[in-house]
Design an enzyme around this catalytic site. Structure first.
Site, PDB file in Angstrom:
ATOM      1  N   GLU A 177      35.366-127.594 -35.675  1.00  0.00           N
ATOM      2  CA  GLU A 177      34.706-126.459 -36.267  1.00  0.00           C
ATOM      3  C   GLU A 177      33.638-125.986 -35.688  1.00  0.00           C
ATOM      4  OE1 GLU A 177      35.683-124.329 -38.799  1.00  0.00           O
ATOM      5  OE2 GLU A 177      33.621-123.611 -38.794  1.00  0.00           O
ATOM      6  N   GLN A 178      33.463-124.576 -35.870  1.00  0.00           N
ATOM      7  CA  GLN A 178      32.351-124.000 -35.131  1.00  0.00           C
ATOM      8  C   GLN A 178      30.971-124.096 -36.075  1.00  0.00           C
ATOM      9  OE1 GLN A 178      32.955-119.927 -34.577  1.00  0.00           O
ATOM     10  NE2 GLN A 178      33.157-119.317 -36.737  1.00  0.00           N
ATOM     11  N   ARG A 222      36.616-120.820 -53.585  1.00  0.00           N
ATOM     12  CA  ARG A 222      36.883-121.236 -52.124  1.00  0.00           C
ATOM     13  C   ARG A 222      36.273-122.303 -51.674  1.00  0.00           C
ATOM     14  NH1 ARG A 222      39.023-116.986 -48.514  1.00  0.00           N
ATOM     15  NH2 ARG A 222      39.952-115.530 -49.623  1.00  0.00           N
ATOM     16  N   TYR A 244      40.644-112.536 -61.988  1.00  0.00           N
ATOM     17  CA  TYR A 244      41.225-113.660 -62.550  1.00  0.00           C
ATOM     18  C   TYR A 244      40.381-114.740 -62.516  1.00  0.00           C
ATOM     19  CZ  TYR A 244      41.859-114.508 -57.401  1.00  0.00           C
ATOM     20  OH  TYR A 244      41.742-115.067 -56.074  1.00  0.00           O
ATOM     21  N   ASP A 248      45.576-117.092 -40.357  1.00  0.00           N
ATOM     22  CA  ASP A 248      45.156-115.893 -39.796  1.00  0.00           C
ATOM     23  C   ASP A 248      45.205-115.702 -38.185  1.00  0.00           C
ATOM     24  OD1 ASP A 248      44.775-115.275 -42.672  1.00  0.00           O
ATOM     25  OD2 ASP A 248      42.886-114.649 -42.225  1.00  0.00           O
TER      26      ASP A 248
HETATM   27  C1  LIG Z   1      39.370-110.311 -50.458  1.00  0.00           C
HETATM   28  C2  LIG Z   1      40.130-111.118 -49.856  1.00  0.00           C
HETATM   29  C3  LIG Z   1      41.192-111.840 -50.755  1.00  0.00           C
HETATM   30  C4  LIG Z   1      41.909-112.922 -50.324  1.00  0.00           C
HETATM   31  N1  LIG Z   1      42.984-113.252 -51.252  1.00  0.00           N
HETATM   32  C5  LIG Z   1      43.711-114.318 -50.762  1.00  0.00           C
HETATM   33  C6  LIG Z   1      44.559-115.087 -51.806  1.00  0.00           C
HETATM   34  O1  LIG Z   1      44.442-114.945 -53.264  1.00  0.00           O
HETATM   35  N2  LIG Z   1      45.458-115.791 -51.558  1.00  0.00           N
HETATM   36  C7  LIG Z   1      45.855-116.078 -50.145  1.00  0.00           C
HETATM   37  O2  LIG Z   1      46.592-116.969 -49.894  1.00  0.00           O
HETATM   38  N3  LIG Z   1      44.852-115.510 -49.193  1.00  0.00           N
HETATM   39  C8  LIG Z   1      44.006-114.502 -49.394  1.00  0.00           C
HETATM   40  N4  LIG Z   1      43.109-113.978 -48.689  1.00  0.00           N
HETATM   41  C9  LIG Z   1      43.387-114.422 -46.996  1.00  0.00           C
HETATM   42  C10 LIG Z   1      42.641-115.555 -46.771  1.00  0.00           C
HETATM   43  O3  LIG Z   1      41.339-115.614 -47.118  1.00  0.00           O
HETATM   44  C11 LIG Z   1      42.891-115.832 -45.461  1.00  0.00           C
HETATM   45  O4  LIG Z   1      44.177-115.836 -44.983  1.00  0.00           O
HETATM   46  C12 LIG Z   1      42.569-117.473 -44.928  1.00  0.00           C
HETATM   47  O5  LIG Z   1      41.095-117.735 -45.093  1.00  0.00           O
HETATM   48  C13 LIG Z   1      43.210-117.639 -43.584  1.00  0.00           C
HETATM   49  O6  LIG Z   1      42.750-119.131 -43.574  1.00  0.00           O
HETATM   50  P1  LIG Z   1      42.406-119.709 -41.910  1.00  0.00           P
HETATM   51  O7  LIG Z   1      42.249-121.112 -41.941  1.00  0.00           O
HETATM   52  O8  LIG Z   1      43.826-119.412 -41.057  1.00  0.00           O
HETATM   53  O9  LIG Z   1      41.272-119.126 -41.353  1.00  0.00           O
HETATM   54  P2  LIG Z   1      39.682-118.948 -41.571  1.00  0.00           P
HETATM   55  O10 LIG Z   1      39.662-118.959 -43.329  1.00  0.00           O
HETATM   56  O11 LIG Z   1      39.292-117.702 -41.136  1.00  0.00           O
HETATM   57  O12 LIG Z   1      39.268-120.417 -41.030  1.00  0.00           O
HETATM   58  C14 LIG Z   1      38.994-120.268 -39.652  1.00  0.00           C
HETATM   59  C15 LIG Z   1      38.153-121.415 -39.484  1.00  0.00           C
HETATM   60  O13 LIG Z   1      37.922-121.219 -38.081  1.00  0.00           O
HETATM   61  C16 LIG Z   1      36.483-121.540 -37.616  1.00  0.00           C
HETATM   62  N5  LIG Z   1      36.694-120.839 -36.364  1.00  0.00           N
HETATM   63  C17 LIG Z   1      36.652-119.553 -35.984  1.00  0.00           C
HETATM   64  N6  LIG Z   1      36.552-119.350 -34.600  1.00  0.00           N
HETATM   65  C18 LIG Z   1      36.267-120.576 -34.282  1.00  0.00           C
HETATM   66  C19 LIG Z   1      36.072-121.111 -32.649  1.00  0.00           C
HETATM   67  N7  LIG Z   1      35.923-120.156 -31.701  1.00  0.00           N
HETATM   68  N8  LIG Z   1      35.955-122.384 -32.612  1.00  0.00           N
HETATM   69  C20 LIG Z   1      35.811-123.362 -33.603  1.00  0.00           C
HETATM   70  N9  LIG Z   1      36.035-122.952 -34.836  1.00  0.00           N
HETATM   71  C21 LIG Z   1      36.374-121.485 -35.221  1.00  0.00           C
HETATM   72  C22 LIG Z   1      35.787-120.607 -38.778  1.00  0.00           C
HETATM   73  O14 LIG Z   1      34.495-121.086 -38.796  1.00  0.00           O
HETATM   74  C23 LIG Z   1      36.415-121.023 -40.089  1.00  0.00           C
HETATM   75  O15 LIG Z   1      36.383-122.327 -40.587  1.00  0.00           O
HETATM   76  C24 LIG Z   1      42.108-113.058 -49.052  1.00  0.00           C
HETATM   77  C25 LIG Z   1      41.521-112.384 -48.125  1.00  0.00           C
HETATM   78  C26 LIG Z   1      40.554-111.427 -48.632  1.00  0.00           C
HETATM   79  C27 LIG Z   1      39.749-110.782 -47.226  1.00  0.00           C
END
Ligand SMILES: Cc1cc2nc3c(=O)[nH]c(=O)nc-3n(C[C@H](O)[C@H](O)[C@H](O)COP(=O)(O)OP(=O)(O)OC[C@H]3O[C@@H](n4cnc5c(N)ncnc54)[C@H](O)[C@@H]3O)c2cc1C
Length: 407
Positions: free
Chosen positions: A36-37, A107, A212, A292
């Site tokens: 993790e960064q 979160r 909510y 994502d």
């Molecule tokens: C307004 C809003 C509301 C939302 N509501 C919902 C909801 O109700 N329900 C839902 O399911 N989703 C919701 N989402 C979507 C959700 O927030 C994302 O889909 C989710 O955070 C994705 O998780 P992830 O772990 O894939 O990516 P992220 O949460 O972006 O985590 C990525 C991680 O990787 C790390 N990272 C990035 N680049 C590097 C690198 N080069 N080297 C090492 N580490 C790195 C980051 O620091 C981070 O910790 C919402 C989004 C928004 C914008």
């Protein structure tokens, strides 16, 4: 099952990466290292809904009870309202079996519940991935802090601006959708005593407002979607003035109850919404994507994290079938084949849901918009909430086995 000497790197310790670490350990029996960064695991101070399709996975991973203790299960179904607070329709909030409900999570609480289920010795903080390269002995991952490592497989859970994605293919970057959201939380003790403990969405002309309950109902989450031509070539989130947000929902065309809620907001921040066409490929050899990084989607169906949680279960189910390191690319290909279809439907559905909430495109006719939202409610329960990621992966594995027997 691959043996414990297999080295698997998960890049990113967000909600997707941590769930993947739990699932890979519990379901596939492999130990992973999470890079993790950031210097500590954490999240923005806003809410997220854990939906029934993800709650089912988290239950099997043994973390749902803790999540429920920290979160808030609403009193019943949510509501879609017009701008003046008139009922349009109720919203799906549980699966058809009534076993799993939506859970509103702060979160940072969700990250902490997931982190508690991961062996801390397997998490390397302060490691920002800068490159991924195939070498004779495996996959070399290099970090901005000067460290590097060679591993057998890499899972990119590094979010919307993923570095690992570039090692898989030349994919286009996610694009700004033309909308921002204002996000934040309100202290629930300041709300009127009869404020409904459910999800509410007010839908007006080109904007919407959702709220909510979270954190055992001590907090209320809000998300307000607004069109914006704010240039996003710099940061894509930051602090915002509450007065900016209030002005977007001011005047006689908006429900006074909503305006009362907005009057209780002390602090907010804006967030640019990005969209991505479904990718054509998530895996290259022993490198794959999750969350994502693989399927950035608009948040209008609240499925981004929930899909990352489904991904984690599916990936672990396919990886559990790998006998040794040489089987990992095939496990990743199978995972990709199954998950790409599922998440593409939700990426497209989220775009359409946003267009409906904000009365854009063909939904300029609000009567048609409202009818479409009613139809969407039932689809959401059966197609989104009832989905069992583990069962789907197991059925797919059986089909793959039969194909292998015939060839
Ligand atoms: C307004 C809003 C509301 C939302 N509501 C919902 C909801 O109700 N329900 C839902 O399911 N989703 C919701 N989402 C979507 C959700 O927030 C994302 O889909 C989710 O955070 C994705 O998780 P992830 O772990 O894939 O990516 P992220 O949460 O972006 O985590 C990525 C991680 O990787 C790390 N990272 C990035 N680049 C590097 C690198 N080069 N080297 C090492 N580490 C790195 C980051 O620091 C981070 O910790 C919402 C989004 C928004 C914008």
């Amino acid at each position: 099952m691959v043996d414990t000497t297999t080295r698997i790197a998960v890049i990113g310790g967000g909600m997707g990466g941590l769930t993947a670490a739990i699932a890979l350990t519990k379901i596939a029996g492999v130990q992973v290292t999470v890079f993790e960064q950031a210097d500590q695991l954490g999240e923005v101070g806003a809410g997220v809904t854990v939906a029934p399709n993800a709650a089912r996975v988290l239950d099997r991973l043994g973390v749902l009870d803790r999540i429920k203790q920290l979160g808030a299960v609403p009193d019943g179904h949510g509501v879609y309202l017009d701008a003046m607070g008139g009922m349009v329709t109720d919203a799906a909030w549980e699966d058809s079996a009534k076993q799993y409900q939506n859970i509103g999570m702060y979160r940072p609480d969700l990250i902490s519940a997931l982190a508690q289920a991961v062996d801390p010795d397997t998490v390397r903080l302060g490691h920002r991935l800068s490159s991924v390269e195939t070498v004779d002995t495996g996959i070399r991952v290099r970090f901005a802090n000067g460290m590097d490592d060679v591993v057998d497989a890499v899972i990119g859970a590094d979010g919307i601006h993923s570095v690992v994605r570039n090692a898989v293919d030349q994919h286009p970057e996610p694009v700004y959708s033309g909308y921002i959201v204002y996000r934040g939380v309100v202290d629930a003790s300041r709300l009127p005593a009869d404020w409904p403990m459910i999800s509410q969405v007010w839908m007006g002309n080109r904007r919407h407002f959702m709220c909510y309950p979270l954190q055992q109902r001590k907090l209320f989450n809000f998300v307000a979607g607004i069109p914006s031509d704010r240039p996003l070539n710099g940061p894509w989130s930051g602090p915002a003035d509450v007065s900016e947000l209030a002005a977007e929902f001011a005047g006689p065309d908006w429900d006074p109850q909503l305006q009362h809620f907005i009057g209780l907001i002390d602090k907010t921040f804006w967030w640019g919404l990005f969209d991505h066409e479904p990718l054509t490929n998530w895996s290259r050899g022993p490198i794959t994507l999750l969350g994502d990084a693989a399927h950035t989607m608009l948040p209008h169906q609240g499925q981004g994290v929930n899909q990352a949680i489904e991904d984690s279960m599916a990936l672990a189910t396919f990886l559990a079938e790998a006998d040794d390191v040489t089987d990992i690319p095939e496990a990743f290909r199978r995972y990709t084949a199954v998950r790409m279809q599922r998440t593409a439907i939700l990426q497209n559905g989220s775009r359409r849901a946003g267009a409906m909430f904000d009365a854009q495109y063909e939904f300029a006719d609000l009567t048609k918009r409202d009818a479409d939202i009613r139809v969407g409610r039932d689809f959401r329960r059966s197609a989104v909430f009832d989905y069992d990621a583990q069962k789907v992966a197991e059925h797919a594995l059986n089909r793959f086995r039969k194909v292998v027997q015939f060839t």
